[in-house]
Design a protein around this motif. Structure first.
Motif, PDB file in Angstrom:
ATOM      1  N   ALA A 107      -2.080  10.325 -19.590  1.00 54.13           N
ATOM      2  CA  ALA A 107      -1.499  11.320 -18.682  1.00 54.13           C
ATOM      3  C   ALA A 107      -2.639  12.071 -17.992  1.00 54.13           C
ATOM      4  N   PHE A 108      -2.305  12.784 -16.907  1.00 53.90           N
ATOM      5  CA  PHE A 108      -3.376  13.364 -16.083  1.00 53.90           C
ATOM      6  C   PHE A 108      -4.164  14.434 -16.827  1.00 53.90           C
ATOM      7  N   LYS A 109      -3.621  14.947 -17.926  1.00 54.13           N
ATOM      8  CA  LYS A 109      -4.329  16.022 -18.628  1.00 54.13           C
ATOM      9  C   LYS A 109      -5.688  15.572 -19.163  1.00 54.13           C
ATOM     10  N   GLY A 251      -0.451  24.183 -12.797  1.00 49.66           N
ATOM     11  CA  GLY A 251      -1.894  24.012 -12.845  1.00 49.66           C
ATOM     12  C   GLY A 251      -2.365  22.959 -11.841  1.00 49.66           C
ATOM     13  N   ASN A 252      -1.659  21.830 -11.815  1.00 46.64           N
ATOM     14  CA  ASN A 252      -2.101  20.713 -10.997  1.00 46.64           C
ATOM     15  C   ASN A 252      -2.010  21.044  -9.508  1.00 46.64           C
ATOM     16  N   SER A 300       7.647  16.830 -19.697  1.00 51.66           N
ATOM     17  CA  SER A 300       6.406  17.606 -19.558  1.00 51.66           C
ATOM     18  C   SER A 300       6.513  18.658 -18.458  1.00 51.66           C
ATOM     19  N   THR A 397       1.423  11.279 -12.471  1.00 50.94           N
ATOM     20  CA  THR A 397       0.838  12.076 -13.550  1.00 50.94           C
ATOM     21  C   THR A 397       0.844  11.412 -14.921  1.00 50.94           C
ATOM     22  N   ALA A 398       1.625  10.345 -15.109  1.00 51.58           N
ATOM     23  CA  ALA A 398       1.623   9.687 -16.426  1.00 51.58           C
ATOM     24  C   ALA A 398       1.830   8.192 -16.276  1.00 51.58           C
TER      25      ALA A 398
HETATM   26  C1  LIG Z   1       1.656  18.491 -17.764  1.00 49.12           C
HETATM   27  C2  LIG Z   1       2.364  17.480 -16.925  1.00 49.12           C
HETATM   28  C3  LIG Z   1       2.945  17.816 -15.680  1.00 49.12           C
HETATM   29  C4  LIG Z   1       2.959  19.249 -15.147  1.00 49.12           C
HETATM   30  O1  LIG Z   1       1.694  19.664 -14.696  1.00 49.12           O
HETATM   31  P1  LIG Z   1       1.373  21.227 -14.438  1.00 49.12           P
HETATM   32  O2  LIG Z   1      -0.073  21.299 -14.198  1.00 49.12           O
HETATM   33  O3  LIG Z   1       1.782  21.923 -15.720  1.00 49.12           O
HETATM   34  O4  LIG Z   1       2.198  21.680 -13.280  1.00 49.12           O
HETATM   35  C5  LIG Z   1       3.507  16.813 -14.921  1.00 49.12           C
HETATM   36  N1  LIG Z   1       3.552  15.531 -15.373  1.00 49.12           N
HETATM   37  C6  LIG Z   1       3.024  15.180 -16.564  1.00 49.12           C
HETATM   38  C7  LIG Z   1       3.120  13.772 -17.011  1.00 49.12           C
HETATM   39  C8  LIG Z   1       2.400  16.129 -17.385  1.00 49.12           C
HETATM   40  O5  LIG Z   1       1.883  15.764 -18.581  1.00 49.12           O
END
Ligand SMILES: *Cc1c(COP(=O)(O)O)cnc(C)c1O
Length: 450
Positions: A107-109, A251-252, A300, A397-398
């Motif tokens: 995932a993008f984190k 955040g993103n 998420s 994002t994932a």
């Molecule tokens: C955390 C997350 C988000 C949301 O991102 P924010 O920065 O909290 O807005 C969206 N998609 C995935 C897969 C995430 O893990």
């Protein structure tokens, strides 16, 4: 670079201090005292991700970190990604996808946390200190934070997840990591209970100092900073473009807003929300009204209080700390406030039916499997796009294998995990169970880290 608090009552600090502190002592979030300016050469086409990353991040760490140390961390952080471009841009029909899921936990984190783990380690070594990271997770943050702490003796990490309420893939990505500094806890409660437990630990000043408590959740400025980079590399690849970002804690997409502040040309910025759409309702009405969190197929983003929104509200108030503190205080107590507005964002709310239909349609039309969060973004991009002449980038994002149930429900196909995780469902799990009780959690952390 100095940082100030959004609530105006905390002293300005350098990057190393705000990295370790997380939340400011006045309850605010740290933001740069001034916005630096990027030279347009930074987003010249064809530059490697790592080079752009150093140019974008250096002004934010200057005074705390040398350019060479930063460059070494960047090259280590992204060496393990499964794609050589780190964050590739791929065409998808009339749109483009910015793929942010090639890191270790899908995932993008990972993009921010792989940097943040190294930044913590560097700062703590320089000070001869250790720190304890406590994180509450509804799924993706936990595994990305654990991966960022593995092999770093300066850090202990305790991750609280709600028992029985995270997906099996997400849980196993956390509980199959067997390292002496990694501690997983299943809490008898919800994600909000986990988050309240973490807040209570931070509020206990004696405990906080005893274990050198630190935060890796998205209130930490370093995460936003590392996320600015891929908006710059996407613009380098496509020229001026628009971005649609699946959003939860803000955040993103706030990182995209920061990219624009420091000079990047961006056309539209679109907030994509699931049914938990406080941000989309704020864009439409100017009011922030918290509602009950409803579970969706994009878990998420099942959030009603988007912590990073405070950073934008601070800017929209003209950087008025007391006004921001007053606004957030009234929101906490009343659950609804009129907030400053901006017309910089477009927004859309996408329900589960549309999300699943989008996964199915993308698979039928393009033969590609996408995860439900990415699908929310694609659906929003299609409804909000104003010009076909400007490239529209939907942020992915994932990885689809992280949410196999939703993908299978939509397409009948269960996406396979990448080879390095193929045996995840057979690996041994280790975790402890605790009641939703602050003294039990406090005792647990003390026993593990002291
Ligand atoms: C955390 C997350 C988000 C949301 O991102 P924010 O920065 O909290 O807005 C969206 N998609 C995935 C897969 C995430 O893990």
């Amino acid at each position: 670079m100095q940082y100030v608090s959004t609530r105006g009552l905390a002293p300005a600090l350098g990057f190393g201090d705000i990295l370790l502190t997380g939340l400011a002592p006045d309850g605010g979030l740290y933001v740069p005292a001034t916005w630096p300016t990027l030279a347009p050469e930074v987003w010249a086409p064809g530059r490697p991700y790592g080079e752009v990353a150093v140019d974008v991040m250096f002004p934010f760490v200057e005074g705390s970190l040398s350019r060479d140390d930063l460059a070494a961390m960047v090259s280590e952080a992204y060496a393990g990604f499964d794609h050589p471009a780190v964050c590739p841009v791929v065409p998808l029909g009339d749109l483009h996808l910015l793929e942010l899921f090639w890191g270790p936990t899908l995932a993008f984190k990972d993009i921010a946390l792989q940097m943040v783990g190294r930044l913590f380690d560097h700062e703590l070594r320089a000070r001869g200190e250790r720190a304890t990271i406590v994180v509450a997770t509804s799924g993706d943050t936990g595994s990305a934070a654990i991966d960022a702490c593995v092999g770093r003796p300066t850090l202990d990490i305790v991750v609280l997840h709600p028992a029985g309420r995270v997906s099996e893939v997400q849980r196993r990505q956390m509980t199959t990591v067997h390292e002496p500094n990694v501690h997983n806890v299943a809490v008898e409660g919800t994600f909000d209970d986990c988050q309240d437990l973490v807040k209570a630990l931070f509020a206990d000043v004696a405990f906080r100092e005893q274990v050198r408590l630190s935060a890796m959740n998205s209130i930490n400025w370093a995460r936003v900073m590392a996320q600015v980079v891929y908006y710059v590399t996407a613009t380098a690849a496509l020229g001026r473009c628009s971005f649609t970002v699946p959003s939860g804690n803000f955040g993103n997409i706030f990182a995209a807003w920061v990219a624009e502040q420091i000079g990047l040309p961006i056309d539209q910025l679109v907030i994509a929300a699931n049914r938990n759409d406080i941000l989309a309702r704020w864009v439409a009405s100017g009011s922030m009204v918290a509602e009950e969190v409803v579970p969706t197929v994009s878990p998420s983003m099942d959030i009603q209080v988007s912590s990073n929104h405070e950073r934008l509200l601070f800017e929209l108030s003209g950087r008025d700390g007391p006004a921001t503190a007053d606004l957030l205080g009234r929101f906490r107590s009343l659950g609804a406030v009129d907030a400053p507005r901006t017309n910089r964002f477009d927004a859309a709310t996408i329900d589960d039916t549309t999300t699943l239909a989008t996964i199915r349609r993308v698979h039928n039309e393009h033969g590609m499997l996408i995860d439900p969060h990415t699908a929310v973004g694609i659906a929003a991009a299609l409804t909000q796009r104003r010009s076909l002449d400007v490239p529209m980038v939907a942020v992915a994002t994932a990885h689809p294998a992280k949410f196999p149930d939703a993908v299978e429900q939509a397409t009948g196909i269960r996406p396979a995990l990448p080879a390095r995780l193929a045996d995840l469902l057979e690996r041994d799990e280790h975790y402890d169970g605790l009641p939703n009780d602050i003294s039990a959690v406090r005792a647990y952390v003390l026993a593990r880290v002291t």
